[in-house]
Every structure is written in structure tokens, then in C-alpha cells.
Design a protein around this motif. Structure first.
Motif, mmCIF file in Angstrom:
data_model
loop_
_atom_site.group_PDB
_atom_site.id
_atom_site.type_symbol
_atom_site.label_atom_id
_atom_site.label_comp_id
_atom_site.label_asym_id
_atom_site.label_seq_id
_atom_site.Cartn_x
_atom_site.Cartn_y
_atom_site.Cartn_z
ATOM 1 N N UNK A 13 4.323 -0.269 -8.885
ATOM 2 C CA UNK A 13 3.932 -0.591 -7.508
ATOM 3 C C UNK A 13 4.630 -1.870 -7.064
ATOM 4 N N UNK A 14 4.649 -2.879 -7.916
ATOM 5 C CA UNK A 14 5.287 -4.153 -7.577
ATOM 6 C C UNK A 14 6.785 -3.976 -7.337
ATOM 7 N N UNK A 15 7.415 -3.092 -8.086
ATOM 8 C CA UNK A 15 8.850 -2.840 -7.871
ATOM 9 C C UNK A 15 9.088 -2.301 -6.472
ATOM 10 N N UNK A 16 8.160 -1.513 -5.964
ATOM 11 C CA UNK A 16 8.286 -1.004 -4.591
ATOM 12 C C UNK A 16 8.140 -2.118 -3.564
ATOM 13 N N UNK A 17 7.508 -3.213 -3.965
ATOM 14 C CA UNK A 17 7.330 -4.354 -3.085
ATOM 15 C C UNK A 17 8.386 -5.427 -3.255
ATOM 16 N N UNK A 37 4.059 -8.967 -3.873
ATOM 17 C CA UNK A 37 4.871 -7.793 -4.207
ATOM 18 C C UNK A 37 3.985 -6.583 -4.493
ATOM 19 N N UNK A 38 2.840 -6.802 -5.110
ATOM 20 C CA UNK A 38 1.913 -5.691 -5.353
ATOM 21 C C UNK A 38 1.368 -5.166 -4.032
ATOM 22 N N UNK A 39 1.008 -6.074 -3.128
ATOM 23 C CA UNK A 39 0.466 -5.672 -1.826
ATOM 24 C C UNK A 39 1.493 -4.878 -1.028
ATOM 25 N N UNK A 40 2.737 -5.349 -0.993
ATOM 26 C CA UNK A 40 3.784 -4.632 -0.259
ATOM 27 C C UNK A 40 4.037 -3.254 -0.868
ATOM 28 N N UNK A 41 4.061 -3.193 -2.188
ATOM 29 C CA UNK A 41 4.253 -1.906 -2.851
ATOM 30 C C UNK A 41 3.091 -0.962 -2.627
ATOM 31 N N UNK A 42 1.864 -1.491 -2.618
ATOM 32 C CA UNK A 42 0.674 -0.637 -2.391
ATOM 33 C C UNK A 42 0.697 -0.012 -1.010
ATOM 34 N N UNK A 43 1.238 -0.707 -0.030
ATOM 35 C CA UNK A 43 1.346 -0.125 1.311
ATOM 36 C C UNK A 43 2.189 1.143 1.262
ATOM 37 N N UNK A 44 3.288 1.089 0.543
ATOM 38 C CA UNK A 44 4.149 2.268 0.421
ATOM 39 C C UNK A 44 3.459 3.383 -0.369
ATOM 40 N N UNK A 45 2.783 3.015 -1.450
ATOM 41 C CA UNK A 45 2.117 4.000 -2.302
ATOM 42 C C UNK A 45 0.998 4.711 -1.546
ATOM 43 N N UNK A 46 0.192 3.948 -0.819
ATOM 44 C CA UNK A 46 -0.932 4.537 -0.079
ATOM 45 C C UNK A 46 -0.424 5.500 0.992
ATOM 46 N N UNK A 47 0.632 5.125 1.700
ATOM 47 C CA UNK A 47 1.193 6.014 2.717
ATOM 48 C C UNK A 47 1.746 7.290 2.099
ATOM 49 N N UNK A 48 2.444 7.152 0.985
ATOM 50 C CA UNK A 48 3.015 8.314 0.317
ATOM 51 C C UNK A 48 1.918 9.227 -0.224
ATOM 52 N N UNK A 49 0.877 8.645 -0.795
ATOM 53 C CA UNK A 49 -0.245 9.434 -1.315
ATOM 54 C C UNK A 49 -0.952 10.172 -0.191
ATOM 55 N N UNK A 50 -1.069 9.535 0.970
ATOM 56 C CA UNK A 50 -1.673 10.217 2.130
ATOM 57 C C UNK A 50 -0.822 11.409 2.529
ATOM 58 N N UNK A 51 0.484 11.273 2.468
ATOM 59 C CA UNK A 51 1.383 12.387 2.764
ATOM 60 C C UNK A 51 1.226 13.523 1.770
ATOM 61 N N UNK A 52 1.066 13.180 0.494
ATOM 62 C CA UNK A 52 0.843 14.202 -0.534
ATOM 63 C C UNK A 52 -0.441 14.977 -0.231
ATOM 64 N N UNK A 53 -1.506 14.252 0.102
ATOM 65 C CA UNK A 53 -2.784 14.910 0.404
ATOM 66 C C UNK A 53 -2.672 15.803 1.638
ATOM 67 N N UNK A 54 -1.981 15.326 2.657
ATOM 68 C CA UNK A 54 -1.824 16.108 3.885
ATOM 69 C C UNK A 54 -1.015 17.373 3.613
ATOM 70 N N UNK A 55 0.057 17.259 2.829
ATOM 71 C CA UNK A 55 0.858 18.433 2.489
ATOM 72 C C UNK A 55 0.033 19.440 1.701
#
Length: 92
Positions: free
Chosen positions: A46-50, A65-83
């Protein structure tokens, strides 16, 4: 962040939903493991994504860096759930 440092061997499922830790692997272009990953491994992904570079002398990732990465992870996970929901609707 603190649990990732003090208890790195905990299962990631204690703090991350399955879609979230899988998203961290996918966004880092790594195949999600078959068994539950360890907390520290997911926190570092997650931190690497941030912006965390994970070089030898970098130490552990920080809050930003963890917070910035979590923003990306949460958005991507929401997309997975929606799909998944769309797929279930079309199969009915």
C-alpha cells in the motif's frame, strides 16, 4: 502503520478486507497469493502505491505514504465490488 511495525506477522485480513489486500497486490502488478498475506507485506505494498520506494535504507513507510496508497486501494477495491455486482446482475 503501528501494527504493521510491531506485529508484522499478523494476518492482513484482520485490518484489510479481502478485496483491499488483493487490490494492493494487483496495483503493484503482483499476483495475489493463495493464502492470507502478512500485515507488514500488505502495508508495504500500500505504501509503495503512495510513493514509498522500499529501498534498503528507507526504513518503514510513514503515515502519508500509507494514506496516499490506501486512497488508491480503496477506490480500486470499490471498482472490483462494482464489477462483481454487475456480473451477478447479468447472470440472473
Amino acid at each position: 502503520m503501528r501494527l504493521g511495525r510491531t506485529c508484522p506477522d499478523l494476518d492482513a485480513a484482520l485490518l484489510f478486507e479481502a478485496d483491499e489486500w488483493k487490490a494492493a497486490f494487483i496495483l503493484n502488478k503482483k499476483a495475489p497469493p493463495d493464502k492470507l498475506p502478512r500485515l507488514n507485506e500488505v502495508v508495504r505494498l500500500v505504501a509503495r502505491l503512495g510513493g514509498f520506494l522500499a529501498r534498503n535504507g528507507d526504513g518503514e513507510p510513514g503515515v502519508k505514504t500509507i494514506w496516499l496508497g490506501m486512497q488508491r486501494v480503496v477506490d480500486f477495491a470499490a471498482g472490483i465490488r462494482y464489477a462483481r455486482e454487475l456480473e451477478e446482475q447479468t447472470c440472473v
